[in-house]
Design an enzyme around this catalytic site. Structure first.
Site, PDB file in Angstrom:
ATOM      1  N   PHE A  15      36.938  65.694  33.816  1.00 43.17           N
ATOM      2  CA  PHE A  15      37.254  66.015  35.211  1.00 43.17           C
ATOM      3  C   PHE A  15      36.815  64.858  36.101  1.00 43.17           C
ATOM      4  CE2 PHE A  15      36.036  67.932  39.340  1.00 43.17           C
ATOM      5  CZ  PHE A  15      37.252  68.496  39.685  1.00 43.17           C
ATOM      6  N   GLY A  16      37.747  64.290  36.842  1.00 37.25           N
ATOM      7  CA  GLY A  16      37.452  63.197  37.777  1.00 37.25           C
ATOM      8  C   GLY A  16      37.553  63.682  39.202  1.00 37.25           C
ATOM      9  N   TYR A  17      36.543  63.381  40.003  1.00 38.78           N
ATOM     10  CA  TYR A  17      36.546  63.838  41.407  1.00 38.78           C
ATOM     11  C   TYR A  17      36.239  62.690  42.362  1.00 38.78           C
ATOM     12  CZ  TYR A  17      31.570  63.538  40.539  1.00 38.78           C
ATOM     13  OH  TYR A  17      30.328  63.054  40.199  1.00 38.78           O
ATOM     14  N   GLY A  18      35.875  61.517  41.823  1.00 38.51           N
ATOM     15  CA  GLY A  18      35.524  60.366  42.657  1.00 38.51           C
ATOM     16  C   GLY A  18      36.433  59.210  42.318  1.00 38.51           C
ATOM     17  N   SER A  19      35.840  58.109  41.860  1.00 38.88           N
ATOM     18  CA  SER A  19      36.689  56.968  41.500  1.00 38.88           C
ATOM     19  C   SER A  19      37.631  57.339  40.359  1.00 38.88           C
ATOM     20  CB  SER A  19      35.834  55.760  41.113  1.00 38.88           C
ATOM     21  OG  SER A  19      35.181  55.971  39.882  1.00 38.88           O
ATOM     22  N   GLU A  45      29.744  54.735  34.557  1.00 39.33           N
ATOM     23  CA  GLU A  45      29.020  55.766  35.325  1.00 39.33           C
ATOM     24  C   GLU A  45      27.499  55.656  35.153  1.00 39.33           C
ATOM     25  OE1 GLU A  45      30.699  57.784  37.335  1.00 39.33           O
ATOM     26  OE2 GLU A  45      32.640  57.036  36.666  1.00 39.33           O
TER      27      GLU A  45
HETATM   28  C1  SIN Z   1      34.091  60.763  39.020  1.00 40.31           C
HETATM   29  O1  SIN Z   1      34.933  60.112  39.630  1.00 40.31           O
HETATM   30  O2  SIN Z   1      34.443  61.791  38.421  1.00 40.31           O
HETATM   31  C2  SIN Z   1      32.660  60.338  38.933  1.00 40.31           C
HETATM   32  C3  SIN Z   1      32.149  59.602  40.123  1.00 40.31           C
HETATM   33  C4  SIN Z   1      32.783  58.259  40.392  1.00 40.31           C
HETATM   34  O3  SIN Z   1      32.976  57.476  39.455  1.00 40.31           O
HETATM   35  O4  SIN Z   1      33.097  57.971  41.553  1.00 40.31           O
END
Ligand code: SIN
Length: 196
Positions: free
Chosen positions: A24-28, A99
């Site tokens: 699951f990705g929520y940021g980059s 990460e």
């Molecule tokens: C993510 O995107 O899921 C983790 C946080 C990031 O890399 O910004």
């Protein structure tokens, strides 16, 4: 402060034995995947909120001038929408490195927007990691984001890229939108009276 969670994350073996599994990705990871995946589907996880409370010393800032990036904070009743990627275990090693500045592997229940659910992996930087910055007034966070830059580019591009990706997903995230607005107001500078 820079930290490395690589060694800790490699001990977590919940997904390594599978042929493929969900990340699951929520940021980059939401707007700049940068890895190979088998498929991707918008998904939501419950009980977490996205917050620009994590310091970035290695991607969107430096050791001396860290940027601000997102992590997830526990928030009962909240929902966080992002992108689920079905990946193979070989992707984990480079992801752990990407990460490494405070993010640990967690598991979460993903609800897919096109139906169904499954357990997946999610990287979260908890409040006890040394790079955690925590909350600050929107104007202060916007100021920090406006000036920070690192090997992955300007911190402002991270914020604007995420806001764009959320719009494309038709997700209303008040925290991200307020921060985007604070950044854009700051970049526009003071308006002259009578300029319309
Ligand atoms: C993510 O995107 O899921 C983790 C946080 C990031 O890399 O910004």
């Amino acid at each position: 402060m820079t930290v490395s969670t690589v060694a800790i994350n490699r001990q977590m073996r919940d997904f390594d034995h599978r042929d493929s599994f969900w990340l699951f990705g929520y940021g980059s990871l939401l707007f700049k995947a940068g890895f190979c995946y088998l498929e991707h589907r918008p998904a939501t996880i419950s009980g977490w909120s996205r917050r620009f409370w994590q310091g970035s010393h290695d991607h969107r800032g430096t050791a001396h001038a860290p940027g601000r990036v997102v992590t997830l904070v526990e928030d009962p009743g909240a929902q966080c929408t992002g992108m689920a990627y079905r990946i193979t275990p070989d992707v984990l090693e480079p992801l752990d490195v990407r990460e490494k500045n405070g993010y640990l592997r967690f598991t979460a229940e993903l609800s897919f927007h096109d139906g169904g659910a499954d357990r997946g992996l999610v990287y979260i930087a908890t409040a006890d990691n040394p790079a955690f910055l925590g909350p600050a007034p929107m104007s202060e966070m916007a100021c920090q984001i406006a000036s920070a830059a690192g090997p992955s580019g300007p911190n402002r591009d991270y914020l604007l890229g995420m806001a764009r990706a959320l719009r494309e997903l038709r997700v209303h995230d008040p925290h991200v939108l307020a921060l985007e607005e604070a950044l854009l107001v700051r970049e526009r500078g003071p308006r002259r009276s009578g300029s319309g």
